[in-house]
Design a protein around this motif. Structure first.
Motif, PDB file in Angstrom:
ATOM      1  N   THR A 174       2.141  11.960 -23.928  1.00 48.85           N
ATOM      2  CA  THR A 174       2.228  11.980 -22.463  1.00 48.85           C
ATOM      3  C   THR A 174       0.837  12.041 -21.851  1.00 48.85           C
ATOM      4  N   ARG A 175      -0.007  12.884 -22.408  1.00 47.80           N
ATOM      5  CA  ARG A 175      -1.373  13.022 -21.891  1.00 47.80           C
ATOM      6  C   ARG A 175      -2.158  11.727 -22.101  1.00 47.80           C
ATOM      7  N   VAL A 176      -2.069  11.143 -23.275  1.00 44.29           N
ATOM      8  CA  VAL A 176      -2.790   9.907 -23.574  1.00 44.29           C
ATOM      9  C   VAL A 176      -2.334   8.802 -22.622  1.00 44.29           C
ATOM     10  N   GLU A 177      -1.026   8.703 -22.396  1.00 42.33           N
ATOM     11  CA  GLU A 177      -0.496   7.686 -21.489  1.00 42.33           C
ATOM     12  C   GLU A 177      -0.979   7.920 -20.062  1.00 42.33           C
ATOM     13  N   ALA A 178      -0.979   9.176 -19.604  1.00 45.78           N
ATOM     14  CA  ALA A 178      -1.437   9.494 -18.251  1.00 45.78           C
ATOM     15  C   ALA A 178      -2.918   9.169 -18.088  1.00 45.78           C
ATOM     16  N   GLU A 179      -3.741   9.483 -19.103  1.00 42.84           N
ATOM     17  CA  GLU A 179      -5.170   9.173 -19.021  1.00 42.84           C
ATOM     18  C   GLU A 179      -5.398   7.665 -18.974  1.00 42.84           C
ATOM     19  N   GLY A 180      -4.644   6.924 -19.777  1.00 43.42           N
ATOM     20  CA  GLY A 180      -4.764   5.465 -19.765  1.00 43.42           C
ATOM     21  C   GLY A 180      -4.369   4.883 -18.422  1.00 43.42           C
ATOM     22  N   LEU A 181      -3.292   5.412 -17.843  1.00 43.63           N
ATOM     23  CA  LEU A 181      -2.845   4.949 -16.531  1.00 43.63           C
ATOM     24  C   LEU A 181      -3.894   5.267 -15.468  1.00 43.63           C
ATOM     25  N   ALA A 182      -4.454   6.471 -15.516  1.00 41.51           N
ATOM     26  CA  ALA A 182      -5.486   6.853 -14.547  1.00 41.51           C
ATOM     27  C   ALA A 182      -6.696   5.934 -14.659  1.00 41.51           C
ATOM     28  N   ARG A 183      -7.104   5.604 -15.883  1.00 43.23           N
ATOM     29  CA  ARG A 183      -8.224   4.687 -16.092  1.00 43.23           C
ATOM     30  C   ARG A 183      -7.925   3.325 -15.470  1.00 43.23           C
ATOM     31  N   SER A 186       0.822  -1.210   0.000  1.00 42.79           N
ATOM     32  CA  SER A 186       0.000   0.000   0.000  1.00 42.79           C
ATOM     33  C   SER A 186       0.854   1.256   0.000  1.00 42.79           C
ATOM     34  N   ILE A 187       1.917   1.253   0.789  1.00 39.21           N
ATOM     35  CA  ILE A 187       2.810   2.411   0.832  1.00 39.21           C
ATOM     36  C   ILE A 187       3.442   2.626  -0.541  1.00 39.21           C
ATOM     37  N   ILE A 188       3.857   1.552  -1.197  1.00 37.23           N
ATOM     38  CA  ILE A 188       4.440   1.678  -2.539  1.00 37.23           C
ATOM     39  C   ILE A 188       3.412   2.270  -3.493  1.00 37.23           C
ATOM     40  N   ALA A 189       2.206   1.741  -3.485  1.00 40.31           N
ATOM     41  CA  ALA A 189       1.178   2.211  -4.404  1.00 40.31           C
ATOM     42  C   ALA A 189       0.825   3.678  -4.160  1.00 40.31           C
ATOM     43  N   VAL A 190       0.541   4.022  -2.922  1.00 38.33           N
ATOM     44  CA  VAL A 190       0.115   5.391  -2.618  1.00 38.33           C
ATOM     45  C   VAL A 190       1.273   6.372  -2.812  1.00 38.33           C
ATOM     46  N   SER A 191       2.483   5.984  -2.408  1.00 35.88           N
ATOM     47  CA  SER A 191       3.644   6.864  -2.615  1.00 35.88           C
ATOM     48  C   SER A 191       3.865   7.114  -4.096  1.00 35.88           C
ATOM     49  N   GLY A 192       3.763   6.059  -4.891  1.00 36.69           N
ATOM     50  CA  GLY A 192       3.928   6.211  -6.331  1.00 36.69           C
ATOM     51  C   GLY A 192       2.864   7.115  -6.928  1.00 36.69           C
ATOM     52  N   LEU A 193       1.623   6.946  -6.479  1.00 32.67           N
ATOM     53  CA  LEU A 193       0.538   7.797  -6.969  1.00 32.67           C
ATOM     54  C   LEU A 193       0.750   9.254  -6.579  1.00 32.67           C
ATOM     55  N   ARG A 194       1.165   9.475  -5.343  1.00 34.25           N
ATOM     56  CA  ARG A 194       1.369  10.858  -4.900  1.00 34.25           C
ATOM     57  C   ARG A 194       2.530  11.514  -5.632  1.00 34.25           C
ATOM     58  N   ALA A 195       3.612  10.767  -5.850  1.00 37.35           N
ATOM     59  CA  ALA A 195       4.746  11.318  -6.596  1.00 37.35           C
ATOM     60  C   ALA A 195       4.331  11.598  -8.036  1.00 37.35           C
ATOM     61  N   SER A 196       3.573  10.688  -8.635  1.00 37.34           N
ATOM     62  CA  SER A 196       3.109  10.881 -10.007  1.00 37.34           C
ATOM     63  C   SER A 196       2.151  12.062 -10.095  1.00 37.34           C
ATOM     64  N   ALA A 197       1.242  12.170  -9.139  1.00 35.22           N
ATOM     65  CA  ALA A 197       0.280  13.275  -9.142  1.00 35.22           C
ATOM     66  C   ALA A 197       0.995  14.616  -9.029  1.00 35.22           C
ATOM     67  N   ALA A 198       2.013  14.682  -8.185  1.00 36.27           N
ATOM     68  CA  ALA A 198       2.772  15.929  -8.043  1.00 36.27           C
ATOM     69  C   ALA A 198       3.508  16.270  -9.336  1.00 36.27           C
ATOM     70  N   ALA A 199       4.109  15.258  -9.964  1.00 34.54           N
ATOM     71  CA  ALA A 199       4.829  15.504 -11.222  1.00 34.54           C
ATOM     72  C   ALA A 199       3.877  15.935 -12.323  1.00 34.54           C
ATOM     73  N   LEU A 200       2.712  15.276 -12.411  1.00 31.23           N
ATOM     74  CA  LEU A 200       1.737  15.662 -13.428  1.00 31.23           C
ATOM     75  C   LEU A 200       1.167  17.049 -13.173  1.00 31.23           C
ATOM     76  N   ALA A 201       0.947  17.395 -11.911  1.00 26.53           N
ATOM     77  CA  ALA A 201       0.453  18.740 -11.584  1.00 26.53           C
ATOM     78  C   ALA A 201       1.470  19.789 -12.011  1.00 26.53           C
ATOM     79  N   HIS A 202       2.738  19.493 -11.779  1.00 26.74           N
ATOM     80  CA  HIS A 202       3.789  20.425 -12.177  1.00 26.74           C
ATOM     81  C   HIS A 202       3.822  20.569 -13.709  1.00 26.74           C
ATOM     82  N   LEU A 203       3.730  19.458 -14.409  1.00 27.92           N
ATOM     83  CA  LEU A 203       3.711  19.508 -15.871  1.00 27.92           C
ATOM     84  C   LEU A 203       2.489  20.257 -16.387  1.00 27.92           C
ATOM     85  N   ARG A 204       1.346  20.024 -15.727  1.00 30.14           N
ATOM     86  CA  ARG A 204       0.122  20.705 -16.146  1.00 30.14           C
ATOM     87  C   ARG A 204       0.263  22.217 -15.958  1.00 30.14           C
ATOM     88  N   GLN A 205       0.883  22.638 -14.852  1.00 30.97           N
ATOM     89  CA  GLN A 205       1.097  24.073 -14.613  1.00 30.97           C
ATOM     90  C   GLN A 205       1.965  24.683 -15.701  1.00 30.97           C
TER      91      GLN A 205
END
Length: 181
Positions: free
Chosen positions: A103-112, A76-95
């Motif tokens: 990149t967007r298509v891959e991120a949407e597929g991963l989120a799905r 669980s720690i691996i999964a949530v840590s990975g998600l939080r790190a990814s979310a922060a990186a994607l938020a930075h890229l989105r900004q």
């Protein structure tokens, strides 16, 4: 020889006092003295996770899994840590307006894929929509308020599988993040 339980207790006390460096030092000492034990590594992963040091939390969790492949908290720690790190990186890229094309298509597929795996229609609800409510089992769950999602954001098949309050068939009915609540 270092007493494992006493060292773990001292590390927990140091963490409660806010002395994260001392806590991690004690846990490192316990890991060296008891190399077969997963406990120092699990506590290290939890301390690092609580301190939002997600990379270090993942590394410590992987040490736990080398000693116990079935440890749900480490996974669980691996999964949530990975998600939080990814979310922060994607938020930075989105900004920076840099999430586009492949990149967007891959991120949407991963989120799905993640939504389907955990049985949640939304991974990270908007800040204003986050609240805790009691779920059917009495455990704390996030209340999710959605605003008109785009058709690409939530495919109909995923929405049907992830009915509110129902476990996803792909998750086997178990919440892999329950250990972190």
């Amino acid at each position: 020889m270092v007493d494992l339980q006493q060292t773990l207790n001292e590390a927990a006390a140091a963490q409660q006092r806010g002395d994260i460096a001392k806590s991690l030092s004690l846990l490192s000492e316990a890991a060296r003295a008891h190399p077969a034990s997963k406990q120092p590594w699990l506590r290290t992963a939890q301390v690092q996770f609580d301190a939002m040091n997600y990379g270090a939390a993942i590394v410590a969790s992987q040490e736990v899994l080398q000693r116990d492949t079935a440890d749900l908290t480490a996974r669980s720690i691996i999964a949530v840590s990975g998600l939080r790190a990814s979310a922060a990186a994607l938020a930075h890229l989105r900004q920076m307006n840099s999430v586009n094309g492949s990149t967007r298509v891959e991120a949407e597929g991963l989120a799905r894929t993640i939504r389907e795996a955990i049985g949640e229609p939304v991974l990270l609800p908007p800040q204003s929509a986050r609240a805790t409510t009691a779920g059917p089992s009495g455990s704390a769950r996030r209340a999710v308020t959605r605003t008109a999602p785009s058709a690409a954001a939530t495919p109909p098949a995923a929405a049907e599988k992830a009915a509110p309050g129902q476990p996803s068939p792909s998750s086997g009915g178990r919440n892999p993040f329950g250990a972190l609540q």
